[in-house]
Design a protein around this motif. Structure first.
Motif, PDB file in Angstrom:
ATOM      1  N   PHE A   1      31.401-100.797 -44.018  1.00  0.00           N
ATOM      2  CA  PHE A   1      32.658-101.216 -43.788  1.00  0.00           C
ATOM      3  C   PHE A   1      33.911-100.323 -43.999  1.00  0.00           C
ATOM      4  O   PHE A   1      34.714-100.409 -43.263  1.00  0.00           O
ATOM      5  N   ALA A   2      33.582 -99.209 -44.691  1.00  0.00           N
ATOM      6  CA  ALA A   2      34.903 -98.307 -45.048  1.00  0.00           C
ATOM      7  C   ALA A   2      34.678 -96.843 -43.944  1.00  0.00           C
ATOM      8  O   ALA A   2      35.530 -96.144 -43.973  1.00  0.00           O
ATOM      9  N   TRP A   3      33.377 -96.485 -44.130  1.00  0.00           N
ATOM     10  CA  TRP A   3      33.251 -95.171 -43.303  1.00  0.00           C
ATOM     11  C   TRP A   3      33.828 -95.275 -42.041  1.00  0.00           C
ATOM     12  O   TRP A   3      34.660 -94.261 -41.792  1.00  0.00           O
ATOM     13  N   LYS A   4      33.595 -96.034 -41.219  1.00  0.00           N
ATOM     14  CA  LYS A   4      34.100 -96.202 -39.756  1.00  0.00           C
ATOM     15  C   LYS A   4      35.674 -96.093 -39.817  1.00  0.00           C
ATOM     16  O   LYS A   4      36.322 -95.400 -39.251  1.00  0.00           O
ATOM     17  N   PRO A   5      36.193 -97.028 -40.626  1.00  0.00           N
ATOM     18  CA  PRO A   5      37.796 -97.184 -40.478  1.00  0.00           C
ATOM     19  C   PRO A   5      38.360 -95.786 -41.190  1.00  0.00           C
ATOM     20  O   PRO A   5      39.536 -95.344 -40.662  1.00  0.00           O
ATOM     21  N   ILE A   6      37.660 -95.307 -42.223  1.00  0.00           N
ATOM     22  CA  ILE A   6      38.424 -94.025 -42.842  1.00  0.00           C
ATOM     23  C   ILE A   6      38.143 -92.932 -41.876  1.00  0.00           C
ATOM     24  O   ILE A   6      39.062 -92.232 -41.402  1.00  0.00           O
ATOM     25  N   LEU A   7      37.034 -92.885 -41.120  1.00  0.00           N
ATOM     26  CA  LEU A   7      36.873 -91.742 -39.982  1.00  0.00           C
ATOM     27  C   LEU A   7      37.549 -91.903 -39.031  1.00  0.00           C
ATOM     28  O   LEU A   7      38.306 -91.181 -38.429  1.00  0.00           O
ATOM     29  N   GLY A   8      38.017 -93.380 -38.422  1.00  0.00           N
ATOM     30  CA  GLY A   8      38.769 -93.688 -37.530  1.00  0.00           C
ATOM     31  C   GLY A   8      40.208 -93.250 -37.784  1.00  0.00           C
ATOM     32  O   GLY A   8      40.950 -92.832 -37.013  1.00  0.00           O
ATOM     33  N   SER A   9      40.590 -93.710 -39.031  1.00  0.00           N
ATOM     34  CA  SER A   9      41.982 -93.286 -39.464  1.00  0.00           C
ATOM     35  C   SER A   9      42.258 -91.764 -39.258  1.00  0.00           C
ATOM     36  O   SER A   9      43.146 -91.206 -39.007  1.00  0.00           O
ATOM     37  N   LEU A  10      41.167 -91.281 -39.849  1.00  0.00           N
ATOM     38  CA  LEU A  10      41.226 -89.474 -39.889  1.00  0.00           C
ATOM     39  C   LEU A  10      41.344 -88.942 -38.278  1.00  0.00           C
ATOM     40  O   LEU A  10      42.054 -88.171 -38.202  1.00  0.00           O
TER      41      LEU A  10
END
Length: 164
Positions: free
Chosen positions: A28-37
């Motif tokens: 849940f968090a890894w993809k959105p964090i990497l996406g936002s980065l």
């Protein structure tokens, strides 16, 4: 000592909770964090490209402005030259006109002086003639007051006159 060395159960549950938390974060968090980065990295890269493009445009504008300024200076110099030439031509024209007028005035003055001189000479001649007549009249009156002198004068005039 139990605080310094953890027991096996505690390690097991901590590891299990860590793995569950890791999986949840990965899902849940890894993809959105990497996406936002990735999105932030893309926006920074885009901003850098736009800044470079703006820098190039500014350099082009600066070069265009310098060219316009140089053209304006050339135009100003050309206009100043034309104005100087026109002023010199006007000055020469006015100088020639003033010289012509001065020559005309001098010629008129000379003619007026000559006319006045001729009039004065005529007046002097008239005055001299009048004086001569007055003197001659006085001399003749004195000479002709005597009847014998009159007769002698008439005889001398008759001798001078030739008859045809």
């Amino acid at each position: 000592m139990s605080l310094i060395t953890p027991e096996f159960g505690l390690l097991f549950w901590q590891t299990l909770i860590f793995l569950i938390l890791f999986l949840l974060l990965a899902k849940f968090a890894w993809k959105p964090i990497l996406g936002s980065l990735k999105e932030r990295e893309d926006s920074i890269e885009s901003a850098l490209r736009m800044a470079d493009q703006a820098k190039i445009e500014m350099q082009q504008l600066k070069a265009g402005n310098e060219k316009l300024l140089a053209d304006a200076r050339l135009e100003r110099d050309r206009m100043m030259q034309e104005a100087t030439v026109a002023a010199n031509q006007h000055r020469e024209t006015e100088k020639a006109r003033a010289t012509s007028e001065a020559n005309y005035i001098v010629q008129q003055a000379r003619e007026a002086i000559q006319t006045e001189k001729n009039a004065a000479l005529a007046e002097v001649k008239n005055t001299a003639a009048q004086l001569s007549l007055d003197i001659a009249e006085r001399i003749l009156r004195r000479e002709l007051a005597d009847p014998t002198a009159q007769t002698q004068l008439v005889d001398s005039y008759l001798k001078e006159v030739k008859l045809n």
